[in-house]
Design a protein around this motif. Structure first.
Motif, PDB file in Angstrom:
ATOM      1  N   ASP A  78       0.852  -1.473   0.072  1.00 39.93           N
ATOM      2  CA  ASP A  78      -0.030   0.162  -0.058  1.00 39.93           C
ATOM      3  C   ASP A  78       0.943   1.274  -0.015  1.00 39.93           C
ATOM      4  N   THR A  79       2.088   1.014   0.051  1.00 39.21           N
ATOM      5  CA  THR A  79       3.186   2.122   0.371  1.00 39.21           C
ATOM      6  C   THR A  79       3.066   2.953  -1.280  1.00 39.21           C
ATOM      7  N   ALA A  80       2.669   4.321  -0.964  1.00 37.83           N
ATOM      8  CA  ALA A  80       2.445   5.085  -2.350  1.00 37.83           C
ATOM      9  C   ALA A  80       2.357   6.478  -1.759  1.00 37.83           C
ATOM     10  N   VAL A  81       2.113   7.360  -2.963  1.00 42.52           N
ATOM     11  CA  VAL A  81       1.718   8.727  -2.654  1.00 42.52           C
ATOM     12  C   VAL A  81       0.319   8.560  -2.942  1.00 42.52           C
ATOM     13  N   TYR A  82      -0.496   8.987  -2.049  1.00 42.12           N
ATOM     14  CA  TYR A  82      -1.953   9.223  -2.140  1.00 42.12           C
ATOM     15  C   TYR A  82      -2.559  10.421  -2.745  1.00 42.12           C
ATOM     16  N   TYR A  83      -3.470  10.493  -3.519  1.00 39.19           N
ATOM     17  CA  TYR A  83      -3.900  11.689  -3.843  1.00 39.19           C
ATOM     18  C   TYR A  83      -5.472  11.862  -3.872  1.00 39.19           C
ATOM     19  N   CYS A  84      -6.021  12.965  -3.540  1.00 32.19           N
ATOM     20  CA  CYS A  84      -7.615  13.191  -3.630  1.00 32.19           C
ATOM     21  C   CYS A  84      -7.723  13.910  -4.694  1.00 32.19           C
ATOM     22  N   LYS A  85      -8.892  13.419  -5.601  1.00 31.16           N
ATOM     23  CA  LYS A  85      -9.483  14.294  -6.532  1.00 31.16           C
ATOM     24  C   LYS A  85     -10.890  14.449  -6.233  1.00 31.16           C
ATOM     25  N   ALA A  86     -11.313  15.545  -6.401  1.00 31.74           N
ATOM     26  CA  ALA A  86     -12.611  16.245  -6.255  1.00 31.74           C
ATOM     27  C   ALA A  86     -13.268  16.689  -7.606  1.00 31.74           C
ATOM     28  N   ASN A  87     -14.319  16.191  -7.990  1.00 29.34           N
ATOM     29  CA  ASN A  87     -15.206  16.603  -9.161  1.00 29.34           C
ATOM     30  C   ASN A  87     -16.203  17.439  -8.524  1.00 29.34           C
ATOM     31  N   GLY A 106     -21.545  29.188 -11.478  1.00 31.57           N
ATOM     32  CA  GLY A 106     -21.191  30.430 -12.534  1.00 31.57           C
ATOM     33  C   GLY A 106     -20.412  29.404 -13.588  1.00 31.57           C
ATOM     34  N   TRP A 107     -19.871  28.221 -13.498  1.00 28.36           N
ATOM     35  CA  TRP A 107     -19.058  27.413 -14.313  1.00 28.36           C
ATOM     36  C   TRP A 107     -20.056  26.414 -15.175  1.00 28.36           C
ATOM     37  N   VAL A 108     -20.027  26.225 -16.292  1.00 26.97           N
ATOM     38  CA  VAL A 108     -20.998  25.642 -17.112  1.00 26.97           C
ATOM     39  C   VAL A 108     -20.884  24.175 -16.677  1.00 26.97           C
ATOM     40  N   ARG A 109     -19.543  23.657 -16.556  1.00 19.83           N
ATOM     41  CA  ARG A 109     -19.291  22.160 -16.621  1.00 19.83           C
ATOM     42  C   ARG A 109     -18.428  21.895 -15.091  1.00 19.83           C
ATOM     43  N   PRO A 110     -18.706  20.620 -14.564  1.00 21.52           N
ATOM     44  CA  PRO A 110     -18.069  20.343 -13.230  1.00 21.52           C
ATOM     45  C   PRO A 110     -16.432  20.359 -13.775  1.00 21.52           C
ATOM     46  N   SER A 111     -15.530  20.397 -12.625  1.00 26.40           N
ATOM     47  CA  SER A 111     -14.224  20.141 -13.031  1.00 26.40           C
ATOM     48  C   SER A 111     -13.511  19.414 -12.001  1.00 26.40           C
ATOM     49  N   ASP A 112     -12.353  18.765 -12.299  1.00 30.93           N
ATOM     50  CA  ASP A 112     -11.606  17.913 -11.410  1.00 30.93           C
ATOM     51  C   ASP A 112     -10.605  18.834 -10.649  1.00 30.93           C
ATOM     52  N   HIS A 113     -10.381  18.500  -9.523  1.00 33.68           N
ATOM     53  CA  HIS A 113      -9.547  19.319  -8.709  1.00 33.68           C
ATOM     54  C   HIS A 113      -8.586  18.262  -8.009  1.00 33.68           C
ATOM     55  N   TRP A 114      -7.456  18.415  -7.933  1.00 28.26           N
ATOM     56  CA  TRP A 114      -6.440  17.517  -7.184  1.00 28.26           C
ATOM     57  C   TRP A 114      -5.787  17.987  -5.854  1.00 28.26           C
ATOM     58  N   GLY A 115      -5.924  17.182  -4.961  1.00 27.05           N
ATOM     59  CA  GLY A 115      -4.989  17.523  -3.846  1.00 27.05           C
ATOM     60  C   GLY A 115      -3.589  17.302  -4.106  1.00 27.05           C
ATOM     61  N   GLN A 116      -2.712  17.953  -3.029  1.00 29.14           N
ATOM     62  CA  GLN A 116      -1.376  17.805  -3.220  1.00 29.14           C
ATOM     63  C   GLN A 116      -0.554  16.619  -3.037  1.00 29.14           C
ATOM     64  N   GLY A 117      -1.331  15.594  -2.624  1.00 33.15           N
ATOM     65  CA  GLY A 117      -0.505  14.073  -2.411  1.00 33.15           C
ATOM     66  C   GLY A 117       0.059  14.037  -1.214  1.00 33.15           C
ATOM     67  N   THR A 118      -0.092  13.019  -0.546  1.00 34.96           N
ATOM     68  CA  THR A 118       0.416  12.718   0.960  1.00 34.96           C
ATOM     69  C   THR A 118       1.177  11.242   0.853  1.00 34.96           C
ATOM     70  N   GLN A 119       2.193  11.412   1.295  1.00 31.73           N
ATOM     71  CA  GLN A 119       3.157   9.938   1.258  1.00 31.73           C
ATOM     72  C   GLN A 119       2.564   8.948   2.279  1.00 31.73           C
ATOM     73  N   VAL A 120       2.171   7.746   2.079  1.00 37.17           N
ATOM     74  CA  VAL A 120       1.806   6.751   3.047  1.00 37.17           C
ATOM     75  C   VAL A 120       3.069   5.596   2.725  1.00 37.17           C
ATOM     76  N   THR A 121       3.592   5.342   4.061  1.00 36.96           N
ATOM     77  CA  THR A 121       4.740   4.280   3.909  1.00 36.96           C
ATOM     78  C   THR A 121       4.356   3.156   4.881  1.00 36.96           C
ATOM     79  N   VAL A 122       4.143   2.010   4.671  1.00 42.25           N
ATOM     80  CA  VAL A 122       3.951   0.817   5.387  1.00 42.25           C
ATOM     81  C   VAL A 122       5.125  -0.025   5.397  1.00 42.25           C
ATOM     82  N   SER A 123       5.606  -0.154   6.602  1.00 42.76           N
ATOM     83  CA  SER A 123       6.927  -0.866   6.917  1.00 42.76           C
ATOM     84  C   SER A 123       6.628  -2.369   6.958  1.00 42.76           C
ATOM     85  N   SER A 124       7.394  -3.394   6.740  1.00 44.33           N
ATOM     86  CA  SER A 124       6.970  -4.525   6.859  1.00 44.33           C
ATOM     87  C   SER A 124       7.517  -5.321   8.088  1.00 44.33           C
TER      88      SER A 124
END
Length: 121
Positions: free
Chosen positions: A89-98, A103-121
């Motif tokens: 599961d170790t990875a950089v995790y990103y949130c994306k909100a639609n 006032g905007w015609v269409r919805p749009s995607d917006h990304w978070g900055q990312g956060t590191q998750v590190t799982v040690s075995s």
């Protein structure tokens, strides 16, 4: 404009838990859907969990039964609860909100900055 700010993550031992948060703020808007993605070194970004506007949730097979996506619409916040974490599961995790911005015609995607998750075995 809209901002998506993530928090949570960090280093945890295998079998442990973490919770990621994703707060949307800015102009008047409504959140259609929230998705959590992850990208491990040398791999493509993949969808981990998704929460639609009607409450439907979907998960990658690799995290089913271990991860839970949720949202607090009053707080414009999404969460990813991760239990029984594994080294893979170790990875950089990103949130994306639609988001539908007033006032905007269409919805749009917006990304978070990312956060590191590190799982040690």
């Amino acid at each position: 404009q809209v901002q998506v700010v993530q928090s949570g993550g960090g280093l945890v031992q295998a079998g442990g838990s973490l919770r990621l948060s994703c707060v949307v703020s800015g102009s008047t808007f409504s959140i259609n859907s929230i998705g959590w993605y992850r990208q491990a070194p040398g791999k493509q970004r993949e969808l981990v969990a998704h929460s639609s506007s009607d409450g439907t949730t979907n998960y990658a097979d690799s995290v089913k039964g271990r991860f839970t996506i949720s949202r607090d619409n009053a707080k414009n916040t999404g969460y990813l609860q991760m239990n029984s974490l594994k080294a893979e599961d170790t990875a950089v995790y990103y949130c994306k909100a639609n988001i539908k911005i007033m006032g905007w015609v269409r919805p749009s995607d917006h990304w978070g900055q990312g956060t590191q998750v590190t799982v040690s075995s």
